[in-house]
Design an enzyme around this catalytic site. Structure first.
Site, short mmCIF file in Angstrom:
data_model
loop_
_atom_site.label_atom_id
_atom_site.label_comp_id
_atom_site.label_asym_id
_atom_site.label_seq_id
_atom_site.Cartn_x
_atom_site.Cartn_y
_atom_site.Cartn_z
N LYS A 10 0.63 -0.96 0.05
CA LYS A 10 -0.05 0.07 -0.01
C LYS A 10 0.97 1.13 0.06
CE LYS A 10 -3.80 -2.10 2.54
NZ LYS A 10 -4.46 -2.33 3.80
N TYR A 50 -12.14 -2.87 -3.02
CA TYR A 50 -12.84 -2.89 -1.59
C TYR A 50 -14.31 -2.83 -1.55
CZ TYR A 50 -8.40 -2.47 0.64
OH TYR A 50 -6.94 -2.35 1.05
N PHE A 58 -15.58 2.93 8.17
CA PHE A 58 -14.22 3.28 8.01
C PHE A 58 -13.74 3.26 6.36
CE2 PHE A 58 -14.04 -1.53 8.01
CZ PHE A 58 -13.44 -1.86 7.19
N THR A 92 -5.05 -7.85 10.72
CA THR A 92 -5.25 -6.63 10.22
C THR A 92 -4.96 -5.32 10.88
OG1 THR A 92 -7.05 -7.64 9.16
CG2 THR A 92 -7.28 -5.17 9.09
N ASN A 123 -1.71 -0.53 7.50
CA ASN A 123 -0.93 -1.50 7.79
C ASN A 123 0.00 -2.22 6.64
OD1 ASN A 123 -3.12 -2.48 6.09
ND2 ASN A 123 -4.01 -3.44 7.54
N HIS A 126 -1.77 -5.54 1.54
CA HIS A 126 -3.28 -6.24 1.36
C HIS A 126 -2.85 -7.51 0.62
CE1 HIS A 126 -7.34 -7.35 -0.13
NE2 HIS A 126 -6.66 -7.64 -1.33
N GLU A 137 -9.59 -10.73 -7.51
CA GLU A 137 -8.71 -9.66 -7.21
C GLU A 137 -7.67 -9.81 -8.40
OE1 GLU A 137 -7.52 -9.70 -3.16
OE2 GLU A 137 -9.83 -9.06 -2.44
#
Ligand code: IDP
Ligand code: MG
Length: 159
Positions: A10, A50, A58, A92, A123, A126, A137
């Site tokens: 990320k 997502y 969130f 997570t 974090n 993914h 994905e």
């Protein structure tokens, strides 16, 4: 038994200069990088990736976090790669992620902290959660001609 899984380093991992260290962990485990590219996603693409989280509280913070800079997108291949990669990634919430995992070693923030700031929890990474998500994905992020079939030195040890 040989699976492919989607991994994203990320924007926080890219900006903190951890691409190399994280790739090294996967290479050392014998996982094969069969696809890799940098992508700066927009809000529409974030909503596709997502999809399961779009309605959650969130989500706005998650969307700003994933669109704030480029990500390094990877497809990793190996024996039961989906579960192995999730194990290497860790829980997570970085606060809860065990030492030795990527999230546990390179981050520490809690959901509570991220929520007070209205930001997605940073974090670093993914990884597809299960076989169905991995298939979806990988197809969302990579065209078939961007995925490569080749031999590594690890193959002689696992085949
Ligand atoms: P995962 O990335 O471990 O599969 P998911 O539950 O699918 O976790 O959540 C997707 C991403 O959304 C997480 O990696 C994290 O960045 C963010 N996130 C999840 N739950 C929260 C939360 O409660 N507050 C802030 N961000 C969250
Ligand atoms: Mg998930």
């Amino acid at each position: 038994m040989i699976e492919r899984t989607l991994v994203l380093l990320k924007p926080d991992a890219v900006q903190r200069g951890f691409m190399g260290e994280i790739l090294t962990r996967f290479e050392r485990a014998g996982l094969k990088i069969v696809g890799m590219k940098m992508v700066w996603v927009d809000k529409d693409f974030s909503k596709q990736h997502y999809e399961e989280h779009v309605e959650k509280g969130f989500y706005p913070g998650l969307e700003s976090m994933i669109t704030e800079g480029p990500v390094l997108a990877l497809v990793l291949e190996g024996v039961e790669a989906i579960g192995t990669v999730r194990k290497m990634v860790g829980s997570t919430e970085p606060k809860a992620a065990a030492p030795g995992t990527i999230r546990g070693d390179y981050a520490h923030v809690s959901y509570g902290y991220a929520d007070t700031k209205n930001i997605g929890v940073k974090n670093l990474i993914h990884a597809s959660a299960n076989a169905e998500d991995a298939q979806k994905e990988v197809a969302l992020w990579f065209a078939s001609q961007e995925l490569h079939t080749y031999k590594t030195v690890h193959d002689v040890h696992i085949l």
